[in-house]
Design a protein around this motif. Sequence first.
Motif, PDB file in Angstrom:
ATOM      1  N   PRO A 162       0.790  -1.230   0.000  1.00 48.45           N
ATOM      2  CA  PRO A 162       0.000   0.000   0.000  1.00 48.45           C
ATOM      3  C   PRO A 162       0.822   1.280   0.000  1.00 48.45           C
ATOM      4  O   PRO A 162       0.257   2.373  -0.066  1.00 48.45           O
ATOM      5  CB  PRO A 162      -0.787  -0.116   1.309  1.00 48.45           C
ATOM      6  CG  PRO A 162       0.121  -0.877   2.221  1.00 48.45           C
ATOM      7  CD  PRO A 162       0.894  -1.836   1.344  1.00 48.45           C
ATOM      8  N   ARG A 181      -0.568   5.139  -0.352  1.00 46.53           N
ATOM      9  CA  ARG A 181      -0.713   5.853   0.922  1.00 46.53           C
ATOM     10  C   ARG A 181      -0.037   7.223   0.835  1.00 46.53           C
ATOM     11  O   ARG A 181      -0.522   8.211   1.411  1.00 46.53           O
ATOM     12  CB  ARG A 181      -0.119   5.028   2.059  1.00 46.53           C
ATOM     13  CG  ARG A 181      -0.377   5.637   3.429  1.00 46.53           C
ATOM     14  CD  ARG A 181       0.150   4.755   4.534  1.00 46.53           C
ATOM     15  NE  ARG A 181      -0.577   3.504   4.649  1.00 46.53           N
ATOM     16  CZ  ARG A 181      -1.761   3.372   5.231  1.00 46.53           C
ATOM     17  NH1 ARG A 181      -2.385   4.438   5.707  1.00 46.53           N
ATOM     18  NH2 ARG A 181      -2.342   2.195   5.308  1.00 46.53           N
ATOM     19  N   LEU A 221      -2.498   9.966  -0.481  1.00 44.83           N
ATOM     20  CA  LEU A 221      -3.826  10.191   0.089  1.00 44.83           C
ATOM     21  C   LEU A 221      -4.211  11.664   0.096  1.00 44.83           C
ATOM     22  O   LEU A 221      -5.351  12.025  -0.237  1.00 44.83           O
ATOM     23  CB  LEU A 221      -3.891   9.612   1.508  1.00 44.83           C
ATOM     24  CG  LEU A 221      -3.943   8.081   1.609  1.00 44.83           C
ATOM     25  CD1 LEU A 221      -3.979   7.647   3.073  1.00 44.83           C
ATOM     26  CD2 LEU A 221      -5.152   7.527   0.861  1.00 44.83           C
ATOM     27  N   PRO A 241     -14.742  -2.001   2.681  1.00 47.55           N
ATOM     28  CA  PRO A 241     -13.819  -0.913   2.428  1.00 47.55           C
ATOM     29  C   PRO A 241     -14.599   0.328   2.054  1.00 47.55           C
ATOM     30  O   PRO A 241     -15.425   0.313   1.161  1.00 47.55           O
ATOM     31  CB  PRO A 241     -12.983  -1.425   1.247  1.00 47.55           C
ATOM     32  CG  PRO A 241     -13.857  -2.420   0.566  1.00 47.55           C
ATOM     33  CD  PRO A 241     -14.698  -3.030   1.648  1.00 47.55           C
ATOM     34  N   ASP A 286     -13.547   5.489   0.512  1.00 50.07           N
ATOM     35  CA  ASP A 286     -12.624   5.923   1.559  1.00 50.07           C
ATOM     36  C   ASP A 286     -11.370   5.049   1.477  1.00 50.07           C
ATOM     37  O   ASP A 286     -11.231   4.047   2.181  1.00 50.07           O
ATOM     38  CB  ASP A 286     -13.289   5.803   2.927  1.00 50.07           C
ATOM     39  CG  ASP A 286     -12.387   6.279   4.059  1.00 50.07           C
ATOM     40  OD1 ASP A 286     -11.305   6.811   3.766  1.00 50.07           O
ATOM     41  OD2 ASP A 286     -12.777   6.101   5.225  1.00 50.07           O
ATOM     42  N   GLY A 300      -8.318   5.643   2.356  1.00 48.16           N
ATOM     43  CA  GLY A 300      -7.462   5.640   3.536  1.00 48.16           C
ATOM     44  C   GLY A 300      -7.826   4.524   4.492  1.00 48.16           C
ATOM     45  O   GLY A 300      -6.961   3.796   5.001  1.00 48.16           O
ATOM     46  N   THR A 301      -9.120   4.362   4.746  1.00 51.14           N
ATOM     47  CA  THR A 301      -9.573   3.271   5.607  1.00 51.14           C
ATOM     48  C   THR A 301      -9.290   1.921   4.962  1.00 51.14           C
ATOM     49  O   THR A 301      -8.900   0.956   5.641  1.00 51.14           O
ATOM     50  CB  THR A 301     -11.073   3.425   5.896  1.00 51.14           C
ATOM     51  OG1 THR A 301     -11.298   4.652   6.583  1.00 51.14           O
ATOM     52  CG2 THR A 301     -11.594   2.272   6.738  1.00 51.14           C
ATOM     53  N   LEU A 361      -6.784   1.163   3.002  1.00 54.52           N
ATOM     54  CA  LEU A 361      -5.368   0.866   3.178  1.00 54.52           C
ATOM     55  C   LEU A 361      -5.057   0.446   4.611  1.00 54.52           C
ATOM     56  O   LEU A 361      -4.241  -0.449   4.837  1.00 54.52           O
ATOM     57  CB  LEU A 361      -4.538   2.083   2.781  1.00 54.52           C
ATOM     58  CG  LEU A 361      -4.486   2.397   1.279  1.00 54.52           C
ATOM     59  CD1 LEU A 361      -3.746   3.705   1.031  1.00 54.52           C
ATOM     60  CD2 LEU A 361      -3.837   1.267   0.498  1.00 54.52           C
ATOM     61  N   ASP A 362      -5.691   1.089   5.588  1.00 53.90           N
ATOM     62  CA  ASP A 362      -5.482   0.697   6.988  1.00 53.90           C
ATOM     63  C   ASP A 362      -5.894  -0.752   7.205  1.00 53.90           C
ATOM     64  O   ASP A 362      -5.196  -1.522   7.887  1.00 53.90           O
ATOM     65  CB  ASP A 362      -6.282   1.612   7.915  1.00 53.90           C
ATOM     66  CG  ASP A 362      -5.723   3.028   7.978  1.00 53.90           C
ATOM     67  OD1 ASP A 362      -4.557   3.215   7.605  1.00 53.90           O
ATOM     68  OD2 ASP A 362      -6.474   3.942   8.381  1.00 53.90           O
ATOM     69  N   ARG A 363      -7.032  -1.131   6.672  1.00 48.47           N
ATOM     70  CA  ARG A 363      -7.517  -2.506   6.862  1.00 48.47           C
ATOM     71  C   ARG A 363      -6.682  -3.504   6.087  1.00 48.47           C
ATOM     72  O   ARG A 363      -6.467  -4.639   6.536  1.00 48.47           O
ATOM     73  CB  ARG A 363      -8.983  -2.578   6.443  1.00 48.47           C
ATOM     74  CG  ARG A 363      -9.896  -1.811   7.398  1.00 48.47           C
ATOM     75  CD  ARG A 363     -11.302  -1.732   6.891  1.00 48.47           C
ATOM     76  NE  ARG A 363     -12.167  -1.105   7.904  1.00 48.47           N
ATOM     77  CZ  ARG A 363     -13.370  -0.640   7.680  1.00 48.47           C
ATOM     78  NH1 ARG A 363     -13.892  -0.721   6.470  1.00 48.47           N
ATOM     79  NH2 ARG A 363     -14.078  -0.100   8.650  1.00 48.47           N
ATOM     80  N   ALA A 423      -3.468  -3.129   5.472  1.00 43.20           N
ATOM     81  CA  ALA A 423      -2.172  -3.222   6.151  1.00 43.20           C
ATOM     82  C   ALA A 423      -2.224  -4.145   7.360  1.00 43.20           C
ATOM     83  O   ALA A 423      -1.185  -4.672   7.787  1.00 43.20           O
ATOM     84  CB  ALA A 423      -1.716  -1.830   6.580  1.00 43.20           C
ATOM     85  N   ALA A 424      -3.413  -4.368   7.907  1.00 46.24           N
ATOM     86  CA  ALA A 424      -3.515  -5.204   9.106  1.00 46.24           C
ATOM     87  C   ALA A 424      -3.083  -6.638   8.847  1.00 46.24           C
ATOM     88  O   ALA A 424      -2.654  -7.338   9.775  1.00 46.24           O
ATOM     89  CB  ALA A 424      -4.950  -5.175   9.634  1.00 46.24           C
TER      90      ALA A 424
END
Length: 583
Positions: free
Chosen positions: A67, A71, A74, A123, A256, A258-259, A261-263, A265-266
Amino acid sequence: MTSFTSVTYGETAITARGAIREAAERAIGRLWIDRVPVRLASEDPALWPSAAQAAAEGRALCWPGQPGPARALLDRIGALRDRALGDGLTEVALLGGGAPAHAAGLIVRQALDAQEAGDEAGPGAADPPPGRARPAVPAGGQGPRRSPLTVLDGPEPGPVLRAGDDPERLRRTLVVVTGDNPATGALRRVFERMFLDLDLPAAEVARRFVTVAEPGAPAAKLAAEAGQAVVEAPAPGVFGALSPYALVPAGLAGADVGTLLDRAAAVLPALTRPENNPGLVLGAILGGAARAGRDTAVLGGYAAALPGLADWIARLLAGAVGGRVLPLVQRGGLPILPTDDMFLVTLDGRPRQDDATVSGPPAAQLVVWEYAAAVAAYLLNTDPFGGGAPALGPGPDPGRDTGHDTGPEPLPAIGAGDDGALLVDGEPGQAIEAYARDPAFAGAATLPALLEALVGRAGADGHLAIVAHLDPDESRGQGAQVRRLAGLLAARCARPVTISWGCRYPAFGNDHQEKGVYLMLTGNVVRDVPVPDRRHGLGALQSAQARSDARAARGGGRPVLRLHLQNRWSGLARLLDAARGGA
């Protein structure tokens, strides 16, 4: 040794049973010895020749499930989205193809579905930051909503005509360009002309274009010269679900990212270790099964909550492993007879009954599937950066997808370069013209006999690949008819039948013999779309690409039957009748 195993990380789970589990276990041993998890995580260019060449040239690539490049953009995506909303642009037309473009469509569709269902797991389901408003609910608050993102991945005139016939929607449209080839260039010219025909000033037309491209690429130079926004990205490739090629258009359409990518990356920490690694296990399942002779992956299951996921996976695998794994999306009406060269991968399926299952949040699946495709490519000795799916259209061909404009000269007429028609069935204006060089079709004197020869040519271990250079829309185009035809032919040949629109995905390199038998469908267009400053329209470009596909497949030693429909609707109706009559 048990006959069933599962690997779970967070909400992501991979299972395998029976012979598929055993094949995966054999493959995982090699992956551990070769340190593939660590080398993938570190983006080791020595994994593949094309990656090594890119590294030597100083060119960045889109690696699987990474990502980072998106990222870093963004804030830029948010600013472009705010500018678009300020200009009243709420629709996005994406000019590009391959797995990344369809990942963008998948992300936007899932974000809409999750929002409608009030499901925070999808997502884009979370509230976006200020200035990142979601697409508006239609008047009256009724759903389901039409996706604000339209993917135009080829020169088929139908979708472009529909855009031009709705001037109000066209006035709300932002164009994102991710392809860099003649077809994308033609579409860009067409949209520029349509905007000018709305009496928009040139400066406003320029604000309606955003180009995502590698620095120095022809598309980037063209956009900069026209005063259009350019977003720099690594070199495009099949791995791009989390790259700017997918997330810029998805973000501009309101997802969204950004959200997302956060999910996504987990799940990344699990992909760096040799054990309990869901991506490694899934890649070992795919590659190990193919090495054991099971090279058709039937993608099925119960993925109603993830619409379009199986189609994106099929494009990803077709591009990443160069035909060594044949992805087959199981749909209603497409019968599949189990054989020893197939295995079933279900999405949210039955772990102790299906050969393999994959479950998990959408963002995690984007990462895991891309990582698995790379692992499978390594096991099968294919180069996903060199022989993957193209950005728009088919694979390497001297006369196509060079990234350069073909110039103002007219393209050859339909049928030019073909031998005489093997068969002409029907009255002028409604006829079906058949073109083939394979001896198996030479004795067919009727349309039913031709289809009988086609299904027979697939043999006991081949597959039938329908390549439709037509309008894929299910209601306004030929999508529904082509899918019905595929179902009828699948019932007759008892072998896998795949459908692709506007391109073929052949097997590249190594000693793998492709087994596809190609049915290529082309058709006259009632209304063509002229390409400004060119002496041809989109329909002529589409026809030229179809002939390029046919030449490439024949050059690879594959049998090709091309059926040209003088009238698309009546021609497909007669094809359906002929297919039913011989069933």
